[in-house]
Design a protein around this motif. Sequence first.
Motif, PDB file in Angstrom:
ATOM      1  N   VAL A 129       0.843  -1.193   0.000  1.00 43.37           N
ATOM      2  CA  VAL A 129       0.000   0.000   0.000  1.00 43.37           C
ATOM      3  C   VAL A 129       0.878   1.241   0.000  1.00 43.37           C
ATOM      4  O   VAL A 129       1.912   1.286   0.666  1.00 43.37           O
ATOM      5  N   SER A 130       0.426   2.244  -0.714  1.00 48.47           N
ATOM      6  CA  SER A 130       1.074   3.537  -0.701  1.00 48.47           C
ATOM      7  C   SER A 130       0.016   4.619  -0.505  1.00 48.47           C
ATOM      8  O   SER A 130      -1.179   4.342  -0.523  1.00 48.47           O
ATOM      9  N   VAL A 131       0.487   5.814  -0.326  1.00 50.48           N
ATOM     10  CA  VAL A 131      -0.381   6.975  -0.152  1.00 50.48           C
ATOM     11  C   VAL A 131      -0.243   7.869  -1.378  1.00 50.48           C
ATOM     12  O   VAL A 131       0.770   7.801  -2.080  1.00 50.48           O
ATOM     13  N   ASP A 140       3.197   3.270  -8.192  1.00 52.17           N
ATOM     14  CA  ASP A 140       3.078   2.303  -9.289  1.00 52.17           C
ATOM     15  C   ASP A 140       3.337   0.870  -8.846  1.00 52.17           C
ATOM     16  O   ASP A 140       2.854  -0.071  -9.475  1.00 52.17           O
ATOM     17  N   ARG A 141       4.079   0.681  -7.798  1.00 54.92           N
ATOM     18  CA  ARG A 141       4.401  -0.673  -7.333  1.00 54.92           C
ATOM     19  C   ARG A 141       3.474  -1.156  -6.217  1.00 54.92           C
ATOM     20  O   ARG A 141       3.574  -2.291  -5.775  1.00 54.92           O
ATOM     21  N   ALA A 142       2.569  -0.317  -5.798  1.00 50.04           N
ATOM     22  CA  ALA A 142       1.628  -0.680  -4.736  1.00 50.04           C
ATOM     23  C   ALA A 142       0.417  -1.398  -5.329  1.00 50.04           C
ATOM     24  O   ALA A 142       0.013  -1.124  -6.461  1.00 50.04           O
ATOM     25  N   ASP A 143      -0.145  -2.301  -4.532  1.00 51.64           N
ATOM     26  CA  ASP A 143      -1.392  -2.966  -4.917  1.00 51.64           C
ATOM     27  C   ASP A 143      -2.579  -2.030  -4.710  1.00 51.64           C
ATOM     28  O   ASP A 143      -3.609  -2.176  -5.351  1.00 51.64           O
ATOM     29  N   TYR A 144      -2.398  -1.088  -3.793  1.00 53.10           N
ATOM     30  CA  TYR A 144      -3.480  -0.156  -3.450  1.00 53.10           C
ATOM     31  C   TYR A 144      -2.862   1.180  -3.069  1.00 53.10           C
ATOM     32  O   TYR A 144      -1.867   1.226  -2.340  1.00 53.10           O
ATOM     33  N   VAL A 145      -3.428   2.250  -3.563  1.00 48.93           N
ATOM     34  CA  VAL A 145      -3.041   3.602  -3.184  1.00 48.93           C
ATOM     35  C   VAL A 145      -4.248   4.236  -2.510  1.00 48.93           C
ATOM     36  O   VAL A 145      -5.335   4.296  -3.098  1.00 48.93           O
ATOM     37  N   THR A 146      -4.070   4.681  -1.284  1.00 50.56           N
ATOM     38  CA  THR A 146      -5.187   5.279  -0.555  1.00 50.56           C
ATOM     39  C   THR A 146      -5.626   6.571  -1.232  1.00 50.56           C
ATOM     40  O   THR A 146      -4.840   7.222  -1.926  1.00 50.56           O
ATOM     41  N   ALA A 154      -5.151   8.326   5.789  1.00 51.26           N
ATOM     42  CA  ALA A 154      -4.761   7.176   4.961  1.00 51.26           C
ATOM     43  C   ALA A 154      -4.816   5.873   5.752  1.00 51.26           C
ATOM     44  O   ALA A 154      -5.304   4.851   5.251  1.00 51.26           O
ATOM     45  N   VAL A 155      -4.337   5.894   6.983  1.00 51.13           N
ATOM     46  CA  VAL A 155      -4.321   4.677   7.793  1.00 51.13           C
ATOM     47  C   VAL A 155      -5.738   4.276   8.181  1.00 51.13           C
ATOM     48  O   VAL A 155      -6.077   3.094   8.191  1.00 51.13           O
TER      49      VAL A 155
END
Length: 184
Positions: A129-131, A140-146, A154-155
Amino acid sequence: MSNTAPSLAARAANIKLLALDVDGVLTDGTLLYSADGGESKCFTTQDGLGIKLLIDHGIEVAIITGRRSAMVERRAKELGIHHLVQGRDDKLAALRELCQTRDIALSACAYCGDDLPDLSAIAAAGLGVSVPNAPAYVRDRADYVTEHPGGKGAVRELSELLLNAQGRWGEIVEGFLTTEATTR
């Protein structure tokens, strides 16, 4: 993600441990220094409640941060986070060590970060996960972006995603409705 990769909901349903970076995820990344050498960070209470809900519903929470901060130690203690790793630049190695000590597969971990030191942990976790305030090469490498930025919910968003995927969110909301109704 390829078409054969597990869906976001399937990945989230499998999570047993959420590991979080601090600066840029639990905070907006701003460091405030005072003239006397003190340092300040701002944490949001909504993220804090999300963390407490995860812990209360059986998802372990950890903090892995490259910096050392008494404020982070205090916040972790207030929230009931027992897994605090400070001063570690190699976030993936720290995550693997934590998984090994907790006997949790890396595929059952979510990791949320926002910058280069988080990149390998995001890529290796079962749910990376990224923000949105992270650089594009991290997002781009995260499965999910908040949708919410670091330090601004975000958390909490991620907590709700995990609890919803595990079939717990409805009962949590209902519990607060019932509690509120009985205290009026």
